[in-house]
Design a protein around this motif. Structure first.
Motif, PDB file in Angstrom:
ATOM      1  N   SER A 212       0.829  -1.209   0.000  1.00 52.83           N
ATOM      2  CA  SER A 212       0.000   0.000   0.000  1.00 52.83           C
ATOM      3  C   SER A 212       0.856   1.248   0.000  1.00 52.83           C
ATOM      4  O   SER A 212       2.054   1.219   0.305  1.00 52.83           O
ATOM      5  CB  SER A 212      -0.932   0.005   1.222  1.00 52.83           C
ATOM      6  N   ASP A 213       0.190   2.368  -0.326  1.00 51.14           N
ATOM      7  CA  ASP A 213       0.890   3.634  -0.480  1.00 51.14           C
ATOM      8  C   ASP A 213      -0.100   4.764  -0.195  1.00 51.14           C
ATOM      9  O   ASP A 213      -1.288   4.659  -0.522  1.00 51.14           O
ATOM     10  CB  ASP A 213       1.426   3.735  -1.914  1.00 51.14           C
ATOM     11  N   LEU A 214       0.389   5.834   0.397  1.00 49.42           N
ATOM     12  CA  LEU A 214      -0.442   6.999   0.699  1.00 49.42           C
ATOM     13  C   LEU A 214      -0.446   7.939  -0.493  1.00 49.42           C
ATOM     14  O   LEU A 214       0.608   8.312  -1.011  1.00 49.42           O
ATOM     15  CB  LEU A 214       0.100   7.722   1.936  1.00 49.42           C
ATOM     16  N   ARG A 215      -1.616   8.355  -0.930  1.00 48.75           N
ATOM     17  CA  ARG A 215      -1.727   9.255  -2.072  1.00 48.75           C
ATOM     18  C   ARG A 215      -1.290  10.672  -1.688  1.00 48.75           C
ATOM     19  O   ARG A 215      -1.625  11.166  -0.611  1.00 48.75           O
ATOM     20  CB  ARG A 215      -3.174   9.308  -2.578  1.00 48.75           C
ATOM     21  N   GLY A 216      -0.551  11.303  -2.584  1.00 47.20           N
ATOM     22  CA  GLY A 216      -0.168  12.695  -2.378  1.00 47.20           C
ATOM     23  C   GLY A 216       0.837  12.922  -1.270  1.00 47.20           C
ATOM     24  O   GLY A 216       0.938  14.034  -0.734  1.00 47.20           O
ATOM     25  N   VAL A 251       3.252  -7.428   9.200  1.00 53.91           N
ATOM     26  CA  VAL A 251       3.852  -6.271   8.549  1.00 53.91           C
ATOM     27  C   VAL A 251       5.363  -6.497   8.484  1.00 53.91           C
ATOM     28  O   VAL A 251       6.021  -6.647   9.510  1.00 53.91           O
ATOM     29  CB  VAL A 251       3.534  -4.975   9.316  1.00 53.91           C
ATOM     30  N   LEU A 252       5.900  -6.507   7.279  1.00 53.92           N
ATOM     31  CA  LEU A 252       7.333  -6.743   7.109  1.00 53.92           C
ATOM     32  C   LEU A 252       8.127  -5.453   7.039  1.00 53.92           C
ATOM     33  O   LEU A 252       9.265  -5.401   7.504  1.00 53.92           O
ATOM     34  CB  LEU A 252       7.592  -7.544   5.831  1.00 53.92           C
ATOM     35  N   LYS A 253       7.546  -4.418   6.464  1.00 53.83           N
ATOM     36  CA  LYS A 253       8.370  -3.247   6.206  1.00 53.83           C
ATOM     37  C   LYS A 253       7.519  -1.996   6.014  1.00 53.83           C
ATOM     38  O   LYS A 253       6.435  -2.048   5.412  1.00 53.83           O
ATOM     39  CB  LYS A 253       9.200  -3.499   4.948  1.00 53.83           C
ATOM     40  N   PHE A 254       8.019  -0.872   6.554  1.00 54.21           N
ATOM     41  CA  PHE A 254       7.502   0.451   6.233  1.00 54.21           C
ATOM     42  C   PHE A 254       8.534   1.115   5.331  1.00 54.21           C
ATOM     43  O   PHE A 254       9.716   1.173   5.671  1.00 54.21           O
ATOM     44  CB  PHE A 254       7.305   1.282   7.499  1.00 54.21           C
ATOM     45  N   MET A 255       8.087   1.614   4.207  1.00 52.77           N
ATOM     46  CA  MET A 255       8.992   2.235   3.237  1.00 52.77           C
ATOM     47  C   MET A 255       8.487   3.646   2.951  1.00 52.77           C
ATOM     48  O   MET A 255       7.706   3.860   2.022  1.00 52.77           O
ATOM     49  CB  MET A 255       9.034   1.402   1.959  1.00 52.77           C
ATOM     50  N   GLY A 256       8.906   4.609   3.795  1.00 57.10           N
ATOM     51  CA  GLY A 256       8.347   5.953   3.672  1.00 57.10           C
ATOM     52  C   GLY A 256       6.875   5.906   4.004  1.00 57.10           C
ATOM     53  O   GLY A 256       6.489   5.604   5.139  1.00 57.10           O
ATOM     54  N   ASP A 257       6.027   6.147   3.009  1.00 57.63           N
ATOM     55  CA  ASP A 257       4.579   6.033   3.216  1.00 57.63           C
ATOM     56  C   ASP A 257       4.041   4.700   2.721  1.00 57.63           C
ATOM     57  O   ASP A 257       2.834   4.473   2.706  1.00 57.63           O
ATOM     58  CB  ASP A 257       3.856   7.173   2.490  1.00 57.63           C
ATOM     59  N   GLY A 258       4.945   3.799   2.306  1.00 56.52           N
ATOM     60  CA  GLY A 258       4.532   2.492   1.825  1.00 56.52           C
ATOM     61  C   GLY A 258       4.561   1.435   2.914  1.00 56.52           C
ATOM     62  O   GLY A 258       5.287   1.559   3.907  1.00 56.52           O
ATOM     63  N   LEU A 259       3.772   0.380   2.721  1.00 58.06           N
ATOM     64  CA  LEU A 259       3.702  -0.697   3.703  1.00 58.06           C
ATOM     65  C   LEU A 259       3.657  -2.026   2.959  1.00 58.06           C
ATOM     66  O   LEU A 259       2.859  -2.199   2.030  1.00 58.06           O
ATOM     67  CB  LEU A 259       2.455  -0.521   4.587  1.00 58.06           C
ATOM     68  N   LEU A 260       4.499  -2.947   3.374  1.00 58.61           N
ATOM     69  CA  LEU A 260       4.531  -4.295   2.811  1.00 58.61           C
ATOM     70  C   LEU A 260       4.140  -5.285   3.897  1.00 58.61           C
ATOM     71  O   LEU A 260       4.736  -5.304   4.977  1.00 58.61           O
ATOM     72  CB  LEU A 260       5.931  -4.621   2.284  1.00 58.61           C
ATOM     73  N   ALA A 261       3.134  -6.093   3.625  1.00 56.69           N
ATOM     74  CA  ALA A 261       2.682  -7.110   4.575  1.00 56.69           C
ATOM     75  C   ALA A 261       2.426  -8.415   3.827  1.00 56.69           C
ATOM     76  O   ALA A 261       2.149  -8.416   2.620  1.00 56.69           O
ATOM     77  CB  ALA A 261       1.419  -6.669   5.296  1.00 56.69           C
ATOM     78  N   VAL A 262       2.525  -9.517   4.555  1.00 55.35           N
ATOM     79  CA  VAL A 262       2.237 -10.828   3.972  1.00 55.35           C
ATOM     80  C   VAL A 262       1.274 -11.585   4.878  1.00 55.35           C
ATOM     81  O   VAL A 262       1.270 -11.410   6.095  1.00 55.35           O
ATOM     82  CB  VAL A 262       3.514 -11.662   3.754  1.00 55.35           C
ATOM     83  N   PHE A 263       0.478 -12.431   4.248  1.00 56.35           N
ATOM     84  CA  PHE A 263      -0.459 -13.307   4.941  1.00 56.35           C
ATOM     85  C   PHE A 263      -0.121 -14.732   4.513  1.00 56.35           C
ATOM     86  O   PHE A 263      -0.506 -15.157   3.412  1.00 56.35           O
ATOM     87  CB  PHE A 263      -1.904 -12.961   4.571  1.00 56.35           C
ATOM     88  N   PRO A 264       0.629 -15.480   5.321  1.00 56.92           N
ATOM     89  CA  PRO A 264       1.089 -16.815   4.912  1.00 56.92           C
ATOM     90  C   PRO A 264      -0.074 -17.764   4.631  1.00 56.92           C
ATOM     91  O   PRO A 264      -1.110 -17.734   5.307  1.00 56.92           O
ATOM     92  CB  PRO A 264       1.898 -17.291   6.112  1.00 56.92           C
ATOM     93  N   ILE A 265       0.125 -18.601   3.630  1.00 54.51           N
ATOM     94  CA  ILE A 265      -0.850 -19.613   3.240  1.00 54.51           C
ATOM     95  C   ILE A 265      -0.240 -20.982   3.503  1.00 54.51           C
ATOM     96  O   ILE A 265       0.886 -21.260   3.066  1.00 54.51           O
ATOM     97  CB  ILE A 265      -1.227 -19.468   1.752  1.00 54.51           C
TER      98      ILE A 265
END
Length: 395
Positions: A212-216, A251-265
């Motif tokens: 995900s990413d924050l607009r503007g 949640v694996l990482k915050f990248m500025g206003d970005g967010l990387l998360a995983v949901f294991p299967i």
């Protein structure tokens, strides 16, 4: 409590014949003390923690009852109860505090009145110093008429050093777990503590991916003070992290206003549809939370929009980096595709978009948004959006 019985308990602490589960260890410890003749009715140990939200943890044992475990946040430091607590003296001055039933000076501590109402005749709070210089605390209460004897107090003091070492070992382990959970996530933290600390220690797993990413955000950062931008980011991430964790993600990482998360299967259980359904629910909850977020800046109210791309695929999960500076993260074509899809959310004015793979697994009222060429991928990718979402005007 005679010297031989005291030494036996000290040896038990020193030799490590105890459980690393605090409640079990404390129960065993107190029962041994009672059997050895120390008339303790209530015992408490209060450990300060290295945690951004938690001031400390407390463990309370009473004869015949299970150990009570609680956490205290930093707000307690500003309460009248803490200001008039004997533990404040212990934490701040590293002094013992004694309170006996027949001592009129003990009225300064309301907590002792509560103890007397339960039949206590004597109370002593003793500092527990750790090797790093931090001060923690124990409290000891008896109901015996006349209170603790001088020999009892001497025995308590003699137990503090070995108790401090054991407590510090357990606390350091827990601190490591909490810091790893805070900075890299609980799944990654468990792997690191389990020994996956070398570059090249990687696993492949199937997961639903959230990017995900924050607009503007660039324009926002340009016109607002950095301190305000940080506050906004913290509130914005709260809108997502709560939902992600509640639905089984990490949640694996915050990248500025970005967010990387995983949901294991779990490939053996075959729960891909269930996992992806929870991911979508987390996305809906996050969308509602971000839409409701209103941040006052001067006389204005800032509102926010974000985009999240959902994909599913195999990822390489583990240590990546250079030299002795490693990052526990995930990489792979599936992650790259999710990152490209996230950019498409802005172009389409959408909050949630999903890959064809995600939409096929998570059967929902999707609306096909078309095929798009993706940089680095030979084939155009079909993209889907939520049917109940009205596209916003593209910036």
């Amino acid at each position: 409590m005679n010297s031989s019985e005291l030494q036996r308990v000290r040896n038990w602490l020193i030799d490590g014949v105890w459980s690393v589960e605090p409640a079990v260890m404390i129960t065993d410890f107190c029962e041994r003390l009672v059997a050895a003749g120390l008339p303790v009715w209530r015992f408490g140990i209060f450990i300060r923690t290295l945690h951004p939200e938690v001031f400390g943890r407390n463990f309370i044992w009473r004869q015949g009852e299970e150990v009570e475990i609680g956490t205290v946040d930093f707000d307690v430091l500003d309460t009248p109860e803490f200001a008039r607590s004997p533990l404040r003296v212990v934490f701040e001055q590293a002094l013992e505090v004694r309170g006996r039933a027949n001592d009129p000076d003990d009225k300064r501590f309301p907590f002792l009145d509560d103890m007397r109402a339960e039949g206590a005749t004597d109370y002593i709070a003793v500092p527990v110093p750790f090797l790093d210089g931090s001060i923690h605390a124990t409290s000891w209460v008896t109901r015996r008429p006349g209170g603790f004897s001088d020999d009892d107090i001497a025995s308590i003091r003699a137990l503090i050093a070995p108790l401090a070492r054991v407590s510090e070992i357990i606390t350091l382990r827990r601190t490591a777990e909490m810091l790893l959970d805070t900075y890299v996530g609980n799944r990654a933290g468990a792997r690191i503590l389990g020994g996956q600390i070398r570059r090249g220690h990687n696993d492949t797993m199937q997961a639903a991916i959230w990017l995900s990413d924050l607009r503007g955000f660039t324009a926002l950062s340009d016109r607002l003070p950095p301190e305000t931008v940080v506050q906004i980011l913290n509130h914005y991430f709260d809108c997502q992290v709560t939902a992600i964790l509640a639905h089984g993600g990490e949640v694996l990482k915050f990248m500025g206003d970005g967010l990387l998360a995983v949901f294991p299967i779990d490939e053996y259980v075959g729960d891909a549809a269930h996992v992806c359904s929870r991911v979508l629910e987390a996305a809906r909850e996050s969308r509602a939370s971000v839409e409701a977020l209103a941040f006052p800046v001067g006389e204005a109210i800032e509102r926010f929009r974000f985009g999240v791309a959902l994909h599913v695929g195999n990822i390489l999960y583990g240590n990546i980096g250079g030299g002795n500076r490693l990052d526990f993260t995930c990489i792979g074509p599936a992650v790259n595709l999710a990152a490209r899809l996230e950019k498409i959310t802005g172009r389409l004015g959408r909050t949630v978009v999903a890959s064809e793979g995600f939409a096929n697994i998570c059967r929902h009222d999707w609306r096909e948004l078309g095929e798009f060429p993706i940089a680095g991928f030979s084939k155009a990718q079909r993209v889907y959006g939520l049917a109940d979402e009205t596209p916003a005007l593209v910036d």
